[in-house]
Design a protein around this motif. Sequence first.
Motif, PDB file in Angstrom:
ATOM      1  N   UNK A   7       0.829  -1.201   0.000  1.00  0.00           N
ATOM      2  CA  UNK A   7       0.000   0.000   0.000  1.00  0.00           C
ATOM      3  C   UNK A   7       0.870   1.260   0.000  1.00  0.00           C
ATOM      4  N   UNK A   8       1.858   1.285   0.890  1.00  0.00           N
ATOM      5  CA  UNK A   8       2.637   2.525   1.038  1.00  0.00           C
ATOM      6  C   UNK A   8       3.650   2.714  -0.091  1.00  0.00           C
ATOM      7  N   UNK A   9       4.300   1.622  -0.517  1.00  0.00           N
ATOM      8  CA  UNK A   9       5.349   1.773  -1.527  1.00  0.00           C
ATOM      9  C   UNK A   9       4.825   1.744  -2.954  1.00  0.00           C
ATOM     10  N   UNK A  10       3.788   0.946  -3.184  1.00  0.00           N
ATOM     11  CA  UNK A  10       3.300   0.817  -4.558  1.00  0.00           C
ATOM     12  C   UNK A  10       1.941   1.477  -4.778  1.00  0.00           C
ATOM     13  N   UNK A  11       1.373   2.004  -3.701  1.00  0.00           N
ATOM     14  CA  UNK A  11       0.096   2.687  -3.848  1.00  0.00           C
ATOM     15  C   UNK A  11      -1.047   1.764  -4.227  1.00  0.00           C
ATOM     16  N   UNK A  47       3.933  -3.485 -12.432  1.00  0.00           N
ATOM     17  CA  UNK A  47       4.785  -3.734 -13.596  1.00  0.00           C
ATOM     18  C   UNK A  47       6.207  -4.076 -13.160  1.00  0.00           C
ATOM     19  N   UNK A  79       8.982  -2.449 -13.117  1.00  0.00           N
ATOM     20  CA  UNK A  79       9.633  -1.464 -12.241  1.00  0.00           C
ATOM     21  C   UNK A  79       9.067  -1.555 -10.829  1.00  0.00           C
ATOM     22  N   UNK A  80       7.782  -1.817 -10.753  1.00  0.00           N
ATOM     23  CA  UNK A  80       7.126  -1.946  -9.453  1.00  0.00           C
ATOM     24  C   UNK A  80       7.654  -3.131  -8.672  1.00  0.00           C
ATOM     25  N   UNK A 112      10.662  -4.372  -8.875  1.00  0.00           N
ATOM     26  CA  UNK A 112      11.986  -3.982  -8.361  1.00  0.00           C
ATOM     27  C   UNK A 112      11.833  -3.106  -7.118  1.00  0.00           C
ATOM     28  N   UNK A 113      10.894  -2.162  -7.190  1.00  0.00           N
ATOM     29  CA  UNK A 113      10.645  -1.298  -6.025  1.00  0.00           C
ATOM     30  C   UNK A 113      10.220  -2.113  -4.807  1.00  0.00           C
ATOM     31  N   UNK A 163      10.794  -5.314  -4.157  1.00  0.00           N
ATOM     32  CA  UNK A 163      11.897  -6.115  -3.614  1.00  0.00           C
ATOM     33  C   UNK A 163      12.833  -5.266  -2.767  1.00  0.00           C
ATOM     34  N   UNK A 164      13.108  -4.052  -3.255  1.00  0.00           N
ATOM     35  CA  UNK A 164      13.985  -3.164  -2.481  1.00  0.00           C
ATOM     36  C   UNK A 164      13.348  -2.802  -1.148  1.00  0.00           C
ATOM     37  N   UNK A 187      13.600  -5.819   1.193  1.00  0.00           N
ATOM     38  CA  UNK A 187      14.959  -5.968   1.721  1.00  0.00           C
ATOM     39  C   UNK A 187      15.211  -4.990   2.864  1.00  0.00           C
ATOM     40  N   UNK A 188      14.700  -3.768   2.681  1.00  0.00           N
ATOM     41  CA  UNK A 188      14.866  -2.754   3.731  1.00  0.00           C
ATOM     42  C   UNK A 188      14.066  -3.111   4.980  1.00  0.00           C
TER      43      UNK A 188
END
Lengths: 422, 81
Positions: free
Chosen positions: B15-19, B38, B40-41, B43-44, B46-47, B50-51
């Motif tokens: 919700x917060x990172x990908x909306x 998609x 790019x999403x 990749x976002x 996964x990052x 990891x965090x």
Amino acid sequence: MRQHDRRVVVTGLGTVNPLGLDVESSWAAARAGVSGVDRITAFDPSNTATKIAAEVGDFDPLEYLEHKEARRLDRYTQFFVAATSQALDDAGLDYRGDDRAAAGVGAVVGAGLGGMHSFIEGLDTLRERGAARVNPLTITKLIPNMAAGYASIAFNLQGPTNCTVTACAASANAIGDAAEMIRRGIVDVMVAGGSEAVIVEFAVAAFNSSKALSTRNDEPTRASRPFDAGRDGFVMGEGAATLILEEREHAVARRARIYAEVSGYGMSSDAYHVTLPRPGGAGQARAMEMALKDAGLQGSDIDYINAHGTSTAANDRTETSAIKIALGEQAAAGVAISSTKSMTGHLLGGAGALEAMMSVLAIRDGIAPPTINHDDPDPECDLDYVPNVERSMTIRHAMSNSFGFGGHNVALIFSAPGDRPH
Amino acid sequence: MERAEIEAKFTQLLVSELGLDEAKINPEARFEEDLEVDSLGVVELLMALEDEFDVTIPDEEAENLATVRQAVELVVAKLAG
């Protein structure tokens, strides 16, 4: 004089800028002489020499974009989507869901620097957390063509799209180039404009180093003072403006409201210096002369000039000389000139489009907006700058000047509908 | 960390990172087809994973993730291992 069978008119306007989040509130503020300049809130300006700018306050991208889309776009692209949404509504055009019509509509959008907020964020991440943590959207957010690219995606514009990056002349080039595409018969409708959002510490520091910015930090609203003897540099602004350009018969056939005609487009290069204009103004004058010739007009036909008027020592003096060369001394003495940057600050790549919009509205309402903070005239800037108070007057032909680092000079001429000679 | 806690945090990230719309998120939801995430999403995401969970997810393991459940399983395995 060039003859064009196909004439180009303006049928829609949209903007977000330091004076307002739509066209009419922005125009009302400009007419009233309101300054959009204040202390910087985008970052803590305690380390930069300049601590003031003209920011776009209260902009909510979610009024125009889904959360999911908004977070993938830099502020400058969000601005442009907002301005374009308004402009298409204003023109009564919507190509979403109509791929056949969409193929005949394109966009040319100017930006000076592009997604500087995203660039800095990405760089901070790289330095603080390492290469593997750099966001995958960094590139698509920062590239200066994304306003054009995303406008095509958001509004289904499938014709030619392009991006002009001629610094502070960028969106004047965008409007001129878009008009040329219509004149040539490639398309009937173009989205044209520009956007900028670079009020970040890095950009302010860099412009400070080049001695371009005002440091009148204690009097923000008085800092942008074009053509005034006390001017000490430009004030950075941000925002976007969009003009819907349309082939005249196309606009007439659908009974669109026509604000004005795009009647002249001129360009030249100083071929002189990276930041300074060629002294004497010959380069800038050639752009204005080319625009006059393109429109089939004489210098004396121009009623109003929306000047580049940045409030830097060099520009305002040189532009004054250039207007005298291009219009002739007598016509120059009689023309009403104003710099709306005195209120909006300098939108850099967005400036040409915002000022084109102001010029179009000046024609519509018969009002020359003022140059505010004009208290103590510079002896070398001795023309009529519509000091401090708007002026009611007939405006048939308005010129809008934009000059960019690198020596790019652009002049556009807008004419009242039906007032341009054949 | 309990599995339920991991699932909850994972949903929060989507919700917060990908909306993404929280109502659409369930274990069987497919990233591409159901959630419209998609490349790019991904990749976002996964990052962000990891965090959030302090794990490392190599590209070759990430390539096969198609559903929310699979991604949660991977995080559970990483944290256990």
